[in-house]
Motif scaffolding. Structure first.
Motif, mmCIF file in Angstrom:
data_model
loop_
_atom_site.group_PDB
_atom_site.id
_atom_site.type_symbol
_atom_site.label_atom_id
_atom_site.label_comp_id
_atom_site.label_asym_id
_atom_site.label_seq_id
_atom_site.Cartn_x
_atom_site.Cartn_y
_atom_site.Cartn_z
ATOM 1 N N THR A 49 -3.649 10.200 10.478
ATOM 2 C CA THR A 49 -2.320 9.966 10.530
ATOM 3 C C THR A 49 -2.307 9.582 12.309
ATOM 4 O O THR A 49 -3.064 9.710 13.102
ATOM 5 C CB THR A 49 -1.470 11.001 10.824
ATOM 6 N N VAL A 50 -1.456 8.235 12.369
ATOM 7 C CA VAL A 50 -1.524 7.660 14.061
ATOM 8 C C VAL A 50 -0.079 7.402 14.109
ATOM 9 O O VAL A 50 0.828 7.366 13.246
ATOM 10 C CB VAL A 50 -2.159 6.227 14.058
ATOM 11 N N ASP A 51 0.267 7.310 15.513
ATOM 12 C CA ASP A 51 1.758 7.118 15.700
ATOM 13 C C ASP A 51 2.155 5.548 15.909
ATOM 14 O O ASP A 51 3.136 5.313 16.120
ATOM 15 C CB ASP A 51 2.150 7.878 16.978
ATOM 16 N N GLY A 52 1.215 4.601 15.488
ATOM 17 C CA GLY A 52 1.427 3.319 15.196
ATOM 18 C C GLY A 52 1.125 3.039 13.946
ATOM 19 O O GLY A 52 1.571 3.460 13.082
ATOM 20 N N GLU A 53 0.384 1.750 13.750
ATOM 21 C CA GLU A 53 0.209 1.358 12.321
ATOM 22 C C GLU A 53 -1.366 1.434 12.136
ATOM 23 O O GLU A 53 -2.048 1.508 13.112
ATOM 24 C CB GLU A 53 0.552 0.103 12.155
ATOM 25 N N ILE A 54 -1.633 1.457 10.714
ATOM 26 C CA ILE A 54 -3.124 1.701 10.403
ATOM 27 C C ILE A 54 -3.429 0.838 9.270
ATOM 28 O O ILE A 54 -2.484 0.372 8.292
ATOM 29 C CB ILE A 54 -3.474 2.963 10.045
ATOM 30 N N GLU A 55 -4.541 0.295 9.171
ATOM 31 C CA GLU A 55 -5.289 -0.648 8.191
ATOM 32 C C GLU A 55 -6.480 -0.615 7.985
ATOM 33 O O GLU A 55 -7.376 -0.186 8.871
ATOM 34 C CB GLU A 55 -4.974 -2.267 8.748
ATOM 35 N N LEU A 56 -6.815 -0.489 6.552
ATOM 36 C CA LEU A 56 -8.326 -0.389 6.186
ATOM 37 C C LEU A 56 -8.880 -1.794 6.577
ATOM 38 O O LEU A 56 -8.597 -2.765 6.169
ATOM 39 C CB LEU A 56 -8.268 -0.204 4.789
ATOM 40 N N VAL A 57 -10.212 -1.527 7.070
ATOM 41 C CA VAL A 57 -11.163 -2.778 7.327
ATOM 42 C C VAL A 57 -12.033 -2.881 6.302
ATOM 43 O O VAL A 57 -13.036 -2.068 5.887
ATOM 44 C CB VAL A 57 -11.664 -2.185 8.813
ATOM 45 N N GLY A 58 -12.255 -4.272 5.924
ATOM 46 C CA GLY A 58 -13.457 -4.539 5.087
ATOM 47 C C GLY A 58 -13.885 -3.873 3.828
ATOM 48 O O GLY A 58 -14.752 -3.894 3.147
ATOM 49 N N ALA A 59 -12.564 -3.317 3.125
ATOM 50 C CA ALA A 59 -12.874 -2.978 1.807
ATOM 51 C C ALA A 59 -11.423 -2.849 0.922
ATOM 52 O O ALA A 59 -10.204 -3.141 1.821
ATOM 53 C CB ALA A 59 -13.194 -1.289 1.903
#
Length: 104
Positions: free
Chosen positions: A27-37
């Motif tokens: 969990t982050v307080d910004g945004e998160i995105e999966l990389v390369g999958a």
């Protein structure tokens, strides 16, 4: 991933499987995105502020903005990473400053 995405999601969290099936929640307080999958292929759930899934071998990478709020890792028996004999390795890179957060 584009250079623009690197600027808007400048930080990286990497989870490296240890050969033991494990589940993780980030969990982050910004945004998160999966990389390369592909999230569907990897059975990874990614929302605006969190990601969860499983890892046994291989590497899962996520780019994020803001600060890391929480990382929770348990092995296949539900044993927290801090007590498990072979938890996955978790690395957090804040734009060049690599840290290893406490796993709860």
């Amino acid at each position: 991933m584009s250079a623009e995405a690197d600027e808007t999601l400048p930080h990286l969290v990497t989870i490296v499987g240890s050969g033991v099936p494990s589940n993780y929640e980030i969990t982050v307080d910004g945004e998160i995105e999966l990389v390369g999958a592909d999230p569907l292929e990897e059975a990874t759930v990614v929302t605006n502020h969190s990601a969860e899934g499983a890892v046994e071998t291989g590497v899962m990478r996520f780019r994020f903005s803001g600060e890391m709020a929480n990382i929770h890792v348990v092995d296949w028996n539900g044993i927290p990473a801090s007590d498990s004999p072979r938890p996955p390795a978790v690395h957090v890179d804040y734009s060049g400053a690599r840290t290893a957060p406490n796993c709860v």
